[in-house]
Scaffold this motif. Sequence first.
Motif, PDB file in Angstrom:
ATOM      1  N   THR A  73       0.824  -1.207   0.000  1.00 49.77           N
ATOM      2  CA  THR A  73       0.000   0.000   0.000  1.00 49.77           C
ATOM      3  C   THR A  73       0.856   1.253   0.000  1.00 49.77           C
ATOM      4  O   THR A  73       0.600   2.211  -0.743  1.00 49.77           O
ATOM      5  CB  THR A  73      -0.932   0.007   1.222  1.00 49.77           C
ATOM      6  OG1 THR A  73      -1.740  -1.171   1.208  1.00 49.77           O
ATOM      7  CG2 THR A  73      -1.831   1.236   1.211  1.00 49.77           C
ATOM      8  N   ARG A  77       1.093   4.311  -2.884  1.00 46.50           N
ATOM      9  CA  ARG A  77       0.867   5.712  -2.526  1.00 46.50           C
ATOM     10  C   ARG A  77       2.096   6.567  -2.817  1.00 46.50           C
ATOM     11  O   ARG A  77       1.989   7.677  -3.349  1.00 46.50           O
ATOM     12  CB  ARG A  77       0.506   5.823  -1.040  1.00 46.50           C
ATOM     13  CG  ARG A  77      -0.896   5.325  -0.707  1.00 46.50           C
ATOM     14  CD  ARG A  77      -1.241   5.603   0.748  1.00 46.50           C
ATOM     15  NE  ARG A  77      -2.612   5.233   1.060  1.00 46.50           N
ATOM     16  CZ  ARG A  77      -3.674   5.983   0.804  1.00 46.50           C
ATOM     17  NH1 ARG A  77      -3.527   7.165   0.230  1.00 46.50           N
ATOM     18  NH2 ARG A  77      -4.894   5.573   1.118  1.00 46.50           N
ATOM     19  N   MET A 129      -6.498  -4.307   3.283  1.00 43.70           N
ATOM     20  CA  MET A 129      -5.520  -3.699   2.380  1.00 43.70           C
ATOM     21  C   MET A 129      -6.175  -3.354   1.046  1.00 43.70           C
ATOM     22  O   MET A 129      -5.988  -2.254   0.507  1.00 43.70           O
ATOM     23  CB  MET A 129      -4.360  -4.661   2.137  1.00 43.70           C
ATOM     24  CG  MET A 129      -3.369  -4.188   1.076  1.00 43.70           C
ATOM     25  SD  MET A 129      -2.478  -5.526   0.220  1.00 43.70           S
ATOM     26  CE  MET A 129      -3.780  -6.248  -0.775  1.00 43.70           C
ATOM     27  N   GLU A 131      -9.304  -2.784   0.343  1.00 44.53           N
ATOM     28  CA  GLU A 131     -10.228  -1.659   0.481  1.00 44.53           C
ATOM     29  C   GLU A 131      -9.482  -0.329   0.460  1.00 44.53           C
ATOM     30  O   GLU A 131      -9.949   0.653  -0.125  1.00 44.53           O
ATOM     31  CB  GLU A 131     -11.027  -1.792   1.778  1.00 44.53           C
ATOM     32  CG  GLU A 131     -12.082  -2.879   1.740  1.00 44.53           C
ATOM     33  CD  GLU A 131     -12.788  -3.034   3.067  1.00 44.53           C
ATOM     34  OE1 GLU A 131     -12.537  -2.202   3.978  1.00 44.53           O
ATOM     35  OE2 GLU A 131     -13.586  -3.974   3.212  1.00 44.53           O
ATOM     36  N   GLU A 132      -8.313  -0.307   1.087  1.00 44.82           N
ATOM     37  CA  GLU A 132      -7.527   0.929   1.109  1.00 44.82           C
ATOM     38  C   GLU A 132      -7.037   1.292  -0.283  1.00 44.82           C
ATOM     39  O   GLU A 132      -7.080   2.465  -0.692  1.00 44.82           O
ATOM     40  CB  GLU A 132      -6.352   0.782   2.073  1.00 44.82           C
ATOM     41  CG  GLU A 132      -5.554   2.059   2.248  1.00 44.82           C
ATOM     42  CD  GLU A 132      -4.478   1.957   3.309  1.00 44.82           C
ATOM     43  OE1 GLU A 132      -3.645   2.883   3.381  1.00 44.82           O
ATOM     44  OE2 GLU A 132      -4.452   0.951   4.052  1.00 44.82           O
ATOM     45  N   ALA A 135      -9.982   2.471  -2.414  1.00 50.72           N
ATOM     46  CA  ALA A 135     -10.346   3.844  -2.039  1.00 50.72           C
ATOM     47  C   ALA A 135      -9.366   4.850  -2.642  1.00 50.72           C
ATOM     48  O   ALA A 135      -9.770   5.924  -3.109  1.00 50.72           O
ATOM     49  CB  ALA A 135     -10.372   3.978  -0.518  1.00 50.72           C
ATOM     50  N   PHE A 136      -8.082   4.504  -2.651  1.00 47.04           N
ATOM     51  CA  PHE A 136      -7.066   5.388  -3.212  1.00 47.04           C
ATOM     52  C   PHE A 136      -7.274   5.547  -4.719  1.00 47.04           C
ATOM     53  O   PHE A 136      -7.245   6.669  -5.251  1.00 47.04           O
ATOM     54  CB  PHE A 136      -5.680   4.817  -2.910  1.00 47.04           C
ATOM     55  CG  PHE A 136      -4.546   5.653  -3.431  1.00 47.04           C
ATOM     56  CD1 PHE A 136      -4.306   6.928  -2.938  1.00 47.04           C
ATOM     57  CD2 PHE A 136      -3.699   5.156  -4.411  1.00 47.04           C
ATOM     58  CE1 PHE A 136      -3.261   7.695  -3.412  1.00 47.04           C
ATOM     59  CE2 PHE A 136      -2.650   5.915  -4.898  1.00 47.04           C
ATOM     60  CZ  PHE A 136      -2.426   7.191  -4.393  1.00 47.04           C
TER      61      PHE A 136
END
Length: 212
Positions: A73, A77, A129, A131-132, A135-136
């Motif tokens: 993740t 990012r 993980m 889902e994150e 969302a990003f």
Amino acid sequence: MGTVKTKRMPRAVREQQMLDAAVRTFGQRGYMAASMDEIAELAGVSKPLVYLYLNSKEDLFAACIRREAGALTEAVRAGVDRELPADRQLWDGLRAFFTYTAEHPDGWSVLHIQARTHGERFASEVAAMREEIVAFVTQLIVAAARAAHRDPDLAEGEVAGLAEALVGAAESLAAWANATPGVTARQAAATLMNFSWAGLANLMEGRPWSAP
């Protein structure tokens, strides 16, 4: 069998050493086939020390999932500059994803295969993980769509399904790329970018496909 000799080192360093060995073993042999003896030997420590630090095979596996999920993740990012145009952001995010999964095939196997097939506890770690990341990606797409449509109130729900589909495609493509000799991270990212961006560009420009 002789006792494994260990050098004194900080607990955090030793624990990461054990997790490195565990990820490699779980990723290559699978959760069920992996043994604590094998992990301890690969880490260069005694099996009782592994239990002392990480309690059980289940807790060790969960710790591996959390570490690998967090690292993946963070890599995605960190790979995206939100000041760049939308297509460049998506490209950089995909390239960061495929680069990480290519450079950490055992970690990706733990996340994509092992964790999903050995119980709800492990599957829920990966789901968090995922889902994150979804969302990003949703934020990347919705920001681009709002700019294209000059509509700052465009709802996330309008593009949430696209983000879900894109992440699912990336997961499958990463597994395929890691199993296919000669496929680079850049090639995998370009494949998905070419597949997805044409549709996204049409959507952002107000030309969505409509069913007959």
